[in-house]
Design a protein around this motif. Sequence first.
Motif, PDB file in Angstrom:
ATOM      1  N   LEU A 417       0.462  -1.583   0.217  1.00 42.99           N
ATOM      2  CA  LEU A 417      -0.139  -0.552   0.164  1.00 42.99           C
ATOM      3  C   LEU A 417       0.642   1.109   0.099  1.00 42.99           C
ATOM      4  CD1 LEU A 417      -2.432  -1.083   2.288  1.00 42.99           C
ATOM      5  CD2 LEU A 417      -2.957  -0.925   0.345  1.00 42.99           C
ATOM      6  N   ILE A 421       0.649   3.883  -3.000  1.00 48.06           N
ATOM      7  CA  ILE A 421      -0.363   4.898  -2.864  1.00 48.06           C
ATOM      8  C   ILE A 421      -0.212   6.453  -3.568  1.00 48.06           C
ATOM      9  CG2 ILE A 421       1.366   6.491  -0.551  1.00 48.06           C
ATOM     10  CD1 ILE A 421      -1.640   6.473   0.976  1.00 48.06           C
ATOM     11  N   TYR A 424      -1.864   7.588  -6.616  1.00 45.47           N
ATOM     12  CA  TYR A 424      -3.128   7.912  -6.666  1.00 45.47           C
ATOM     13  C   TYR A 424      -3.887   8.751  -6.124  1.00 45.47           C
ATOM     14  CZ  TYR A 424      -4.094   3.178  -7.761  1.00 45.47           C
ATOM     15  OH  TYR A 424      -4.264   1.626  -8.598  1.00 45.47           O
ATOM     16  N   PHE A 536      -6.307   0.842  -3.882  1.00 51.18           N
ATOM     17  CA  PHE A 536      -6.880   2.788  -4.201  1.00 51.18           C
ATOM     18  C   PHE A 536      -7.639   2.618  -5.217  1.00 51.18           C
ATOM     19  CE2 PHE A 536      -3.067   2.588  -1.311  1.00 51.18           C
ATOM     20  CZ  PHE A 536      -3.273   3.539  -0.269  1.00 51.18           C
ATOM     21  N   THR A 540     -10.494   4.953  -4.600  1.00 55.28           N
ATOM     22  CA  THR A 540     -10.071   6.865  -5.476  1.00 55.28           C
ATOM     23  C   THR A 540     -11.802   6.099  -6.382  1.00 55.28           C
ATOM     24  OG1 THR A 540      -9.086   5.321  -7.145  1.00 55.28           O
ATOM     25  CG2 THR A 540      -8.227   6.987  -5.188  1.00 55.28           C
TER      26      THR A 540
END
Length: 700
Positions: A417, A421, A424, A536, A540
């Motif tokens: 992650l 990250i 994104y 993600f 998102t």
Amino acid sequence: MIPYLNPALAVEERVKDLLARMTLEEKCDQLLQTTIGPDVNPNNVGDGGEFRPTIGSILSYFGGVHKRNEFQRHAVEETRLGIPIIWGMDVIHGWRTGFPVPLAQACTWNPETVEAGCRIAAKECSAEGIDWTFAPMVDIPNDPRWGRVMESFGEDPYASGVFARASVRGYQTADPSAPDAIAACLKHFAGYAASEGGRDYSYSDISARKLHEIYLPSFHAGVDEGALTLMSSFNDVTGTPAVVNRYLMTEILRNRWGFSGFVVSDWDSFRQLKAQGFSADPEKIAIRCLSAGNDMEMVSECFKLLPGLVRSGRLDAAIVDEAVRRVLRVKFRLGLFEHPYTEERPLEATALLPAFRETARKAAQQCAVLLKNENDLLPLNPDSIGSIALIGPVAADAAALVGNWRGNVDPATVPTLADVIGEYFPHSRIVTAPGCGFESAGDDGIDSAVEAAHKADIILVALGEEWNRSGENCSRSDIALPAVQRLLLRRLAALGKPIVLLVTAGRPILYPELEPCANAILHLWQGGHEAARACFDLLTGACNPSGRLAMTFPRSMGQIPIYYNEHRRARPDQGYYHDLEESPMYPFGYGLSYTRFTYSDLTLTNELVAGVKVTNSGERRGTETVFLYLSDPEAELTQPVRRLIAFRQLDLAPGESGIARFELDKMRDLAYTDPNGERIFEAGEFVLSAGGLTLHFDCR
Ligand code: BGC
């Protein structure tokens, strides 16, 4: 040309010809499996095996393709009959490319996704010399204390059968002799998931009814799809260990279902009969296990005695012949005689291809289950987030995304992650910190994580099970996340910022203490290679969550066992625990979406075609799984309150409606199974339900 070497002849002819040429020793060797080199399964305490070129099978990945070809050359070129060896291995949810664990795959409710994952696993492992996987596991668990729930397709027998079929298709393809197809193995036959209290390898007391109603249908489906092998299980079936259970392996599997492949025993299960209190005599064990219907002994010890037992007249040679016939049949069907060797190719050409990772990403997107989304906190708009904190032991841990039974998946190739990250949230300030270890405080400490998070606009808290907390021999008396992780979440929640809780686990966990601390919760399971990006993608809104639980999540340990298809009770309004809300924390089939689906017009024609209209009444495109349940309010044998008889997915644009149609079959869907395994149809009233709608109907 010698008939058995002639690929133009039918498999049965080739088997017959070869069998007629074999000596007793050569025959019995085909029933042996040895292990060479280190085992990937830490629970298997093995002595290391002895190789002989006439051996039936090797359970090993030791030395890769090169070693395989070397051993195979001894078998094919240096023995009298040149019978190829079959290599078996646990390829459970991917080989090099990691896919979600099977329980998570079931939460996609998408058989094509399951099939595609198995197809890729087969391509990758066959390229490395593996002919046969010990998967899928189609045991039906209803106790999340059992660590092996992660390997299952969840608590529903029908769904497990659908995914068993998809797996068999993916591994074996329509033509198992294709070089990139491998043999599937339905395991563990049968009833292993019934181990008392979820304690692995324990006694299981299974009524005839439950055996036929719950534990056998998923195996039957896989056999019907053409699975080439099965594995017998460790447990007892009401006093008779499964491994000596003739009723299961001969009467049901062979005589009733017409299975013509072979059964391999589980690791050391013959000798474990001593611990189970059946027998310590290896000769008796060999006779009973073979006669019951096992054809190959995993890590063979007892079957080494077979030639002597035949010679002394204690074992009928015809039983040996039959077992050998089954093993040879599978070898012919797999095309091993035509392509015994594996081409040595560089890993870059066969493993972790971009298309494989893309398929893994789709699977990970589809399996995650959105459990909570207060005030539509999700999806997040990266442009409106100035700073974001990613806290928790899972944040930078790749192995937790992959889980147990990971085959040859290298966590170093799995993005975490924390790794992705930034892709994104390119304009946000990002801080990450573990906050604690999986089980203990760790070095950095909760205080510094709280300090790092306190200036963020939003906090993503990534908690979960360490990769090997679920799996074989991973029973737990408590499925709550470790106390230190719960404390971390409480401390972060006290900051009063919006919190998104992300959880990786191979089993249902306890949410009651976590739920009030988070505004949104995404249960990621162990989603495999692309779990981080998939996470993600979902957070998102690049894709809309569609995962639905394939296993019930309890409110407390005392509620276990808990499952949706429980049988009717004598007093429906009484008898529940006085100290607990009666419903589960999250029921079977639960899962939220960023859009809303409205159900209407549940109908049924005289020809038993059911239909239900589903409308996407929200603002985003989304996929809805329509679950069709049946209730039978009156029957000679009491029935579950409801049981799943079909499911279908609809992908709908905002405002769009679709109709899920189901062609029902009286005997398949409305009948029930009695304790002998017979289908019984009782004319009368039935109730269909889908999406909160019900339809009563009469069927004669
Ligand atoms: C497990 C099987 C597995 C075998 C080989 C056993 O302990 O129960 O599921 O296939 O080991 O690794």
